[in-house]
Write a protein that holds these residues in place. Structure first.
Motif, mmCIF file in Angstrom:
data_model
loop_
_atom_site.group_PDB
_atom_site.id
_atom_site.type_symbol
_atom_site.label_atom_id
_atom_site.label_comp_id
_atom_site.label_asym_id
_atom_site.label_seq_id
_atom_site.Cartn_x
_atom_site.Cartn_y
_atom_site.Cartn_z
ATOM 1 N N ARG A 56 0.835 -1.280 -0.086
ATOM 2 C CA ARG A 56 0.138 0.050 -0.026
ATOM 3 C C ARG A 56 0.872 1.182 -0.036
ATOM 4 O O ARG A 56 2.021 1.173 0.444
ATOM 5 N N TYR A 58 1.070 5.225 1.030
ATOM 6 C CA TYR A 58 0.501 6.441 1.767
ATOM 7 C C TYR A 58 1.382 7.631 1.591
ATOM 8 O O TYR A 58 2.347 7.697 1.078
ATOM 9 N N ILE A 91 -1.589 5.528 11.261
ATOM 10 C CA ILE A 91 -2.396 5.387 9.956
ATOM 11 C C ILE A 91 -3.676 6.259 10.245
ATOM 12 O O ILE A 91 -4.374 5.773 10.910
ATOM 13 N N ILE A 92 -3.856 7.289 9.540
ATOM 14 C CA ILE A 92 -5.107 7.956 9.352
ATOM 15 C C ILE A 92 -5.688 8.368 8.162
ATOM 16 O O ILE A 92 -5.093 7.901 7.118
ATOM 17 N N LYS A 93 -7.050 8.702 7.894
ATOM 18 C CA LYS A 93 -7.731 8.902 6.853
ATOM 19 C C LYS A 93 -7.106 10.188 6.245
ATOM 20 O O LYS A 93 -6.948 10.952 6.814
ATOM 21 N N SER A 94 -6.758 10.359 5.005
ATOM 22 C CA SER A 94 -6.388 11.430 4.309
ATOM 23 C C SER A 94 -7.284 12.393 4.267
ATOM 24 O O SER A 94 -8.569 12.476 4.015
ATOM 25 N N SER A 100 -2.787 15.033 -0.317
ATOM 26 C CA SER A 100 -2.939 13.729 0.394
ATOM 27 C C SER A 100 -4.162 13.375 0.142
ATOM 28 O O SER A 100 -4.379 11.923 0.066
ATOM 29 N N ASP A 104 -5.485 7.035 0.002
ATOM 30 C CA ASP A 104 -6.551 6.716 0.965
ATOM 31 C C ASP A 104 -6.140 7.171 2.175
ATOM 32 O O ASP A 104 -7.038 7.662 3.158
ATOM 33 N N SER A 105 -4.961 6.851 2.561
ATOM 34 C CA SER A 105 -4.467 7.142 3.984
ATOM 35 C C SER A 105 -3.268 7.960 4.252
ATOM 36 O O SER A 105 -2.474 7.756 3.080
ATOM 37 N N THR A 106 -2.989 8.368 5.319
ATOM 38 C CA THR A 106 -2.057 9.265 5.597
ATOM 39 C C THR A 106 -0.980 8.675 6.605
ATOM 40 O O THR A 106 -1.634 8.279 7.753
#
Length: 125
Positions: A56, A58, A91-94, A100, A104-106
């Motif tokens: 994945r 990020y 890991i957080i939602k972008s 970003s 999908d995620s940051t």
């Protein structure tokens, strides 16, 4: 005296509930922290990380303020040269309003454990 007793009891109950909920949120946040290993690329427009195990990609936010500095110390002639990193992160939602949003995620880096130009054999190659 009874007039003050009921509101006081309610205030105490709500305080205990608020403290309990706050502790649970802190525990959940800490449980989301993990160690990630993969390839990091940095340049004027993109800060990306590709997880070697999951594949994945990020967006990277460097909350520790040490990852970008360590990358720039390699003095690459061109931007976006990949390096191998091992970091502690969350890991957080972008955010959908910035660059970003293409990811999908940051990955929010909290601590850099290792950074090297040598990409190890295995799934990263």
């Amino acid at each position: 005296m009874n007039v003050f007793r009921k509101p006081l009891v309610l205030i105490i109950i709500f305080s205990v509930l608020a403290i309990a909920c706050n502790r649970k949120a802190e525990e959940e946040e800490q449980s989301l922290a993990r160690t990630a290993k993969g390839l990091y690329s940095y340049g004027p427009e993109i800060k990306s990380f590709t997880d070697c195990e999951e594949g994945r990609e990020y967006w990277v936010a460097d909350s520790a303020k040490t990852l970008e500095l360590a990358y720039s110390n390699f003095n690459f002639e061109k931007p976006y040269e990949p390096v191998y990193i091992e970091v502690e992160c969350r890991i957080i939602k972008s955010d959908s309003l910035i660059v970003s949003a293409d990811f999908d995620s940051t990955m929010v880096v909290t601590k850099v454990l290792k950074i090297t130009k040598e990409i190890p054999e295995g799934p990263c190659n």
